[in-house]
Motif scaffolding. Structure first.
Motif, PDB file in Angstrom:
ATOM      1  N   ALA A  86      28.810   6.116  48.014  1.00 45.78           N
ATOM      2  CA  ALA A  86      28.059   6.648  46.867  1.00 45.78           C
ATOM      3  C   ALA A  86      27.748   8.124  47.078  1.00 45.78           C
ATOM      4  O   ALA A  86      27.897   8.956  46.174  1.00 45.78           O
ATOM      5  CB  ALA A  86      26.767   5.851  46.667  1.00 45.78           C
ATOM      6  N   ARG A 143      45.690   7.820  39.360  1.00 43.56           N
ATOM      7  CA  ARG A 143      46.177   7.468  38.032  1.00 43.56           C
ATOM      8  C   ARG A 143      47.333   6.466  38.132  1.00 43.56           C
ATOM      9  O   ARG A 143      47.381   5.479  37.408  1.00 43.56           O
ATOM     10  CB  ARG A 143      46.608   8.722  37.282  1.00 43.56           C
ATOM     11  CG  ARG A 143      46.643   8.487  35.768  1.00 43.56           C
ATOM     12  CD  ARG A 143      47.213   9.673  35.011  1.00 43.56           C
ATOM     13  NE  ARG A 143      46.506  10.904  35.347  1.00 43.56           N
ATOM     14  CZ  ARG A 143      47.010  12.122  35.185  1.00 43.56           C
ATOM     15  NH1 ARG A 143      48.241  12.259  34.689  1.00 43.56           N
ATOM     16  NH2 ARG A 143      46.318  13.186  35.522  1.00 43.56           N
ATOM     17  N   GLU A 156      44.356  12.833  42.485  1.00 42.19           N
ATOM     18  CA  GLU A 156      44.208  12.519  41.062  1.00 42.19           C
ATOM     19  C   GLU A 156      45.440  11.750  40.568  1.00 42.19           C
ATOM     20  O   GLU A 156      45.317  10.738  39.877  1.00 42.19           O
ATOM     21  CB  GLU A 156      44.042  13.823  40.272  1.00 42.19           C
ATOM     22  CG  GLU A 156      43.840  13.598  38.771  1.00 42.19           C
ATOM     23  CD  GLU A 156      43.729  14.917  37.998  1.00 42.19           C
ATOM     24  OE1 GLU A 156      44.002  15.988  38.587  1.00 42.19           O
ATOM     25  OE2 GLU A 156      43.369  14.861  36.806  1.00 42.19           O
ATOM     26  N   VAL A 180      37.418   3.981  40.537  1.00 38.62           N
ATOM     27  CA  VAL A 180      36.324   2.994  40.536  1.00 38.62           C
ATOM     28  C   VAL A 180      35.720   2.836  39.147  1.00 38.62           C
ATOM     29  O   VAL A 180      34.874   1.967  38.933  1.00 38.62           O
ATOM     30  CB  VAL A 180      35.189   3.363  41.526  1.00 38.62           C
ATOM     31  CG1 VAL A 180      35.732   3.474  42.938  1.00 38.62           C
ATOM     32  CG2 VAL A 180      34.464   4.623  41.096  1.00 38.62           C
ATOM     33  N   PHE A 181      36.164   3.673  38.214  1.00 37.26           N
ATOM     34  CA  PHE A 181      35.507   3.693  36.904  1.00 37.26           C
ATOM     35  C   PHE A 181      36.267   2.919  35.826  1.00 37.26           C
ATOM     36  O   PHE A 181      36.025   3.090  34.657  1.00 37.26           O
ATOM     37  CB  PHE A 181      35.270   5.129  36.466  1.00 37.26           C
ATOM     38  CG  PHE A 181      34.324   5.855  37.384  1.00 37.26           C
ATOM     39  CD1 PHE A 181      33.038   5.364  37.577  1.00 37.26           C
ATOM     40  CD2 PHE A 181      34.712   6.991  38.079  1.00 37.26           C
ATOM     41  CE1 PHE A 181      32.157   6.015  38.425  1.00 37.26           C
ATOM     42  CE2 PHE A 181      33.838   7.638  38.921  1.00 37.26           C
ATOM     43  CZ  PHE A 181      32.556   7.150  39.109  1.00 37.26           C
ATOM     44  N   GLY A 182      37.198   2.057  36.256  1.00 37.15           N
ATOM     45  CA  GLY A 182      37.869   1.195  35.280  1.00 37.15           C
ATOM     46  C   GLY A 182      39.291   1.662  35.000  1.00 37.15           C
ATOM     47  O   GLY A 182      39.687   2.724  35.415  1.00 37.15           O
ATOM     48  N   PRO A 237      37.526   1.707  47.341  1.00 46.40           N
ATOM     49  CA  PRO A 237      36.881   0.574  48.003  1.00 46.40           C
ATOM     50  C   PRO A 237      37.685  -0.727  47.859  1.00 46.40           C
ATOM     51  O   PRO A 237      38.101  -1.081  46.755  1.00 46.40           O
ATOM     52  CB  PRO A 237      35.538   0.472  47.272  1.00 46.40           C
ATOM     53  CG  PRO A 237      35.269   1.863  46.792  1.00 46.40           C
ATOM     54  CD  PRO A 237      36.616   2.408  46.415  1.00 46.40           C
ATOM     55  N   ALA A 276      34.887  13.511  40.587  1.00 48.37           N
ATOM     56  CA  ALA A 276      34.616  12.175  40.052  1.00 48.37           C
ATOM     57  C   ALA A 276      35.274  12.000  38.698  1.00 48.37           C
ATOM     58  O   ALA A 276      35.835  10.946  38.382  1.00 48.37           O
ATOM     59  CB  ALA A 276      33.103  11.950  39.934  1.00 48.37           C
ATOM     60  N   TYR A 277      35.228  13.033  37.880  1.00 48.65           N
ATOM     61  CA  TYR A 277      35.778  12.975  36.528  1.00 48.65           C
ATOM     62  C   TYR A 277      37.295  12.853  36.564  1.00 48.65           C
ATOM     63  O   TYR A 277      37.886  12.053  35.851  1.00 48.65           O
ATOM     64  CB  TYR A 277      35.358  14.245  35.785  1.00 48.65           C
ATOM     65  CG  TYR A 277      35.817  14.320  34.356  1.00 48.65           C
ATOM     66  CD1 TYR A 277      35.049  13.768  33.340  1.00 48.65           C
ATOM     67  CD2 TYR A 277      36.999  14.970  34.013  1.00 48.65           C
ATOM     68  CE1 TYR A 277      35.451  13.846  32.018  1.00 48.65           C
ATOM     69  CE2 TYR A 277      37.411  15.050  32.695  1.00 48.65           C
ATOM     70  CZ  TYR A 277      36.639  14.489  31.695  1.00 48.65           C
ATOM     71  OH  TYR A 277      37.042  14.559  30.390  1.00 48.65           O
ATOM     72  N   LEU A 302      30.788  10.205  46.580  1.00 42.87           N
ATOM     73  CA  LEU A 302      31.170  10.403  45.181  1.00 42.87           C
ATOM     74  C   LEU A 302      30.271  11.431  44.495  1.00 42.87           C
ATOM     75  O   LEU A 302      30.730  12.269  43.739  1.00 42.87           O
ATOM     76  CB  LEU A 302      31.148   9.094  44.409  1.00 42.87           C
ATOM     77  CG  LEU A 302      31.887   9.248  43.068  1.00 42.87           C
ATOM     78  CD1 LEU A 302      32.861   8.120  42.836  1.00 42.87           C
ATOM     79  CD2 LEU A 302      30.914   9.399  41.929  1.00 42.87           C
TER      80      LEU A 302
END
Lengths: 307, 307, 307, 307
Positions: free
Chosen positions: A234, A299, A295, A305-307, A269, A249-250, A237
């Motif tokens: 955490a 992709r 990146e 981690v954000f879906g 993770p 992060a973006y 990130l």
């Protein structure tokens, strides 16, 4: 992502793209030992939970891990002090550059987080207390060697000496915290230890291996507990790329920590420990191509981690 | 986590714990409409990819979503303007309180991110351009009603009027950005629209339902594309709780956005859309019990994105 | 200095030197009404305790006094409220630019001094309370006309309207102070009054005449008491040139107040009231040639307050 | 003011008033050597152009001059380097506390003025270059002894050692400036010299005598030229009391420099060199009773430079 067999071609393609990338950033030049590294260099290594490690580029060339060392000293310090560490350093993004002293002044010498320089100095100071720099550096190297399953990890003495010679800014931070009672050891001692930890040299393969404990690799919990791993991730990130953390992060969507030597350690993770290296830096001081490579990997694999 | 049948007991237990929590934070009192809400209130709702929605507490009591509205206007603005929006607002944590003007001055009127007030004003200004406040607010409500599959979502006019009457700080931010050429519409118009979007009232159930597009619910991609969802989640994780964002990431490990009305929307990508509500706030202005409840939920379910 | 007969040649020489000065600074261009003034203009006027007034250059050409008006509203406010005014505004140099909002945020909406914009807005707000803008502006004009013994002093309506149209920064300051409870009247009303006071037009001769009460001219004590005059002079010296105040004190050694229209009022206590005007500004926003002219005058006359 | 015969009664009265003053401020306690001084102490000395020196209170008791030493090292540095010194340090009030590092960061390691700690370190560094600390301190003592016509002026070694032991903040400033290339000598060397100059001990009588060159005493121009004296006075007035400089100018109206030992040197140009001492400090770190005493003296004598 599909089977493991799909991953090597992805790495190969990214490696090929990076070899041709026109904008390679700017190699750090504040010490000659970093300045002379060619910006043509690129390496990537990905370790998976099943123990395999795939690479692309110069994955066995050593580089200076610099601030990536902060992740490992943090893990050691949390192991030694537990949550007591957080009385001396915060857990928030700083919104300022990596070596800013402004925040320290307005917040009583308590650094914002353990990944800005001031915070990393506090972490090193914490594990130095009651011991010698030699003992602390020995522990850091042992931790890295065990985590990486590789004994060939060393400190580059020339880099350490050069850091020391150009260390005024870190000494300023250390004296400043000492003035606020947030440094136990003499600033020169804490900074000296810190300069040496930053001068550790590792290959991309070694770094990805060493980061496996952060992806929750089988058996890694003996090094650091799962609860602690989650928290270190955490912090990586939210704070791992200084004032470019939000951007990382973006774009990438993975916890990561960069070093001014051009390395980045990123963690998916449960899925992968990733190391990249390319010496040219972007404006925020993070590897230009390293960021781009991770990146694209994230992709292609869907590891965000954000879906 | 095991089967869905395990989740309801977890919610029940957390609801029971929160009912007895001694330190409930402090209800926002800058407008009377928020100040009169009882700090005894608690609600939690969790929507799953299969369409089920589990709740605990007063999940059908409406509350003021306040800054949580920023997530939805951001989604709308990205849909309308795409990446062009990022010329007017950044993507980095601010390291400062939600309504700070300091950063604006040192960074030429470009807010750090779309979740601090200044950034949210820019977002609202962007979708207001060429339209009336009524049209914009209509679009926001339509977006929310469609996302939540619930037409019973409205603006609380009394809250909006009260926001307006106490809106000097936001007007200052808006005029400041106008002075830097980063506001298209008259400050009073942009702020007026913003005050109304903050005054939208929803229940915890409605909010969790409305957040499903951010967990990647089946069919949600028609509202917002998966790539964009990942990025909104990244921004929520790094910037969603103002100067407590690092803490929320550290303790909870999920993207989230809080509002001064005591609500929090959190997303477990691929797994759940979570809404909590408890009006008492902690020092950073985020719901005290809401944060604690989601922390316990994430621990019990293993939903942290960090392993 | 010797007899009065020596002074006119000094003024003539300075006027000749300024006519040939190559570096004339940069005319303010934030509103068209100021931008169209020629940077060739120069005027100087010196009023002595015996009532004589010597001039050089275009001493009867009107210009926008802008921030120099702050000296007169301060005198009026101190006359009306006395030391109570200091609960709302400080007396320290700001170390920041004239329209900075940073200091306001860190110091709870209390401006550093009455000569930065935020402070001047508080002063205007203080004398506006309980009255209309028309009444306040009438009082300011009456004060100036009486101080200058000249009824031909007016507000330039076009300048005032233009200030208003470009007044976002000042409105931001006003709303910000309103948010901190340090503004009594609606921001638009206080700012509107302030924009009009800044748009007062005077000649260098009129301005030097109007400043006589600050040098302790015989009979001037009926306007402002000697104790108060000393204090206004002290504030002019420490804060009168924004972030160039130290430089003005160092080079010139006299209390002074500049305006973005290119005017400067400087006071040699007991000896002279001095006005200069040249529209080109230096980097700190103070008249480039005006500062140089007063510096040369102070050197030639030995009028520096510092020995 | 009338004849000299009027001055002694004024001093006597002020001395009596100060002996009874209830609010005596707070003695500096960051080093034991300062903390043990009684806050009951008070002394005042006034030297006139005719060579007379009048006193009140313990005018022959030594105290630590601390930051007042900055005035003398500035005079020495200007004598050695001339205006070249100003490439390394500015001439503006800082708007911040005496030891703030914030301004340094935003302005590239160039301190705001020579009277804040960072600026004084640059001044000392400038006169140290090419010499030993012993040589520099010898020059400072010789300057003081000649200026005061008194050879009995020394450094208190215990105070110097204690400053050194608590010098982290100044070392931070020095390292910070070194990082910006604005320090020539090793930080420890420059700080060591600075700590010793601050530890010089003088009596109020000696200090008033030493300040005579700043009032333009007959013959003083051999030490420092009149033009330079004017400029030093200007800097004292705008910057001599840290973030209380505006207040001192407002209340007292004289150039002055304070020290954390409770001393203040103030100058009435052409009229008097004034030293006061009372160890209790106000919130800005300036002598509480010292300020009050000079304020009363200036009012009684009409010595304010502001009319």
């Amino acid at each position: 992502m599909g089977a493991l067999s799909d991953l090597q071609p992805i790495l190969d393609r990214i490696g090929a793209e990076m070899a041709e990338a026109p904008d390679r950033g700017r190699v750090a030049d504040y010490i000659p030992e970093l300045a002379h590294v060619s910006d043509r260099q690129f390496a990537m290594a990905v370790c998976l939970p099943d123990g395999q490690c795939l690479t692309s580029g110069a994955a066995d060339t050593g580089f200076s891990i610099q601030s990536i060392s902060k992740v490992f000293t943090l893990a050691i310090a949390l192991g030694r002090l537990g949550d007591q560490l957080w009385t001396r350093v915060g857990r928030e993004p700083s919104g300022l550059s990596f070596n800013s002293v402004v925040q320290l002044e307005t917040e009583n010498g308590i650094p914002r987080n353990p990944f800005i320089n001031a915070g990393a100095l506090v972490v090193t100071d914490a594990i130095l207390t009651g011991r010698t720099p030699r003992e602390v550096l020995g522990e850091v190297l042992r931790f890295l060697r065990e985590a990486a399953s590789d004994d060939d990890i060393h400190i580059n003495k020339a880099v350490a000496a050069s850091e020391q010679a150009h260390g005024h800014r870190n000494l300023a931070l250390a004296h400043f915290m000492a003035a606020h009672g947030n440094l136990v050891n003499p600033p020169a001692l804490t900074c000296g230890t810190y300069f040496h930890q930053c001068a550790i040299e590792m290959t991309a393969r070694q770094l990805a291996m060493a980061g496996r404990f952060l992806m929750g690799a089988p058996g890694a919990a003996r090094l650091v507990s799962p609860a602690r791993v989650r928290r270190i991730n955490a912090l990586m990130l939210t704070c791992g790329h200084y004032d470019g953390s939000g951007e990382f992060a973006y774009r990438v969507g993975l916890p990561g920590k960069s070093g001014v030597g051009g390395g980045i350690l990123a963690i998916a993770p449960g899925r992968a420990s990733i190391a990249v290296w390319s010496p040219g830096l972007n404006e925020q001081g993070n590897s230009q191509l390293g960021t781009l490579a991770i990146e694209r990997l994230a992709r292609a694999t869907g590891w965000s981690v954000f879906g």
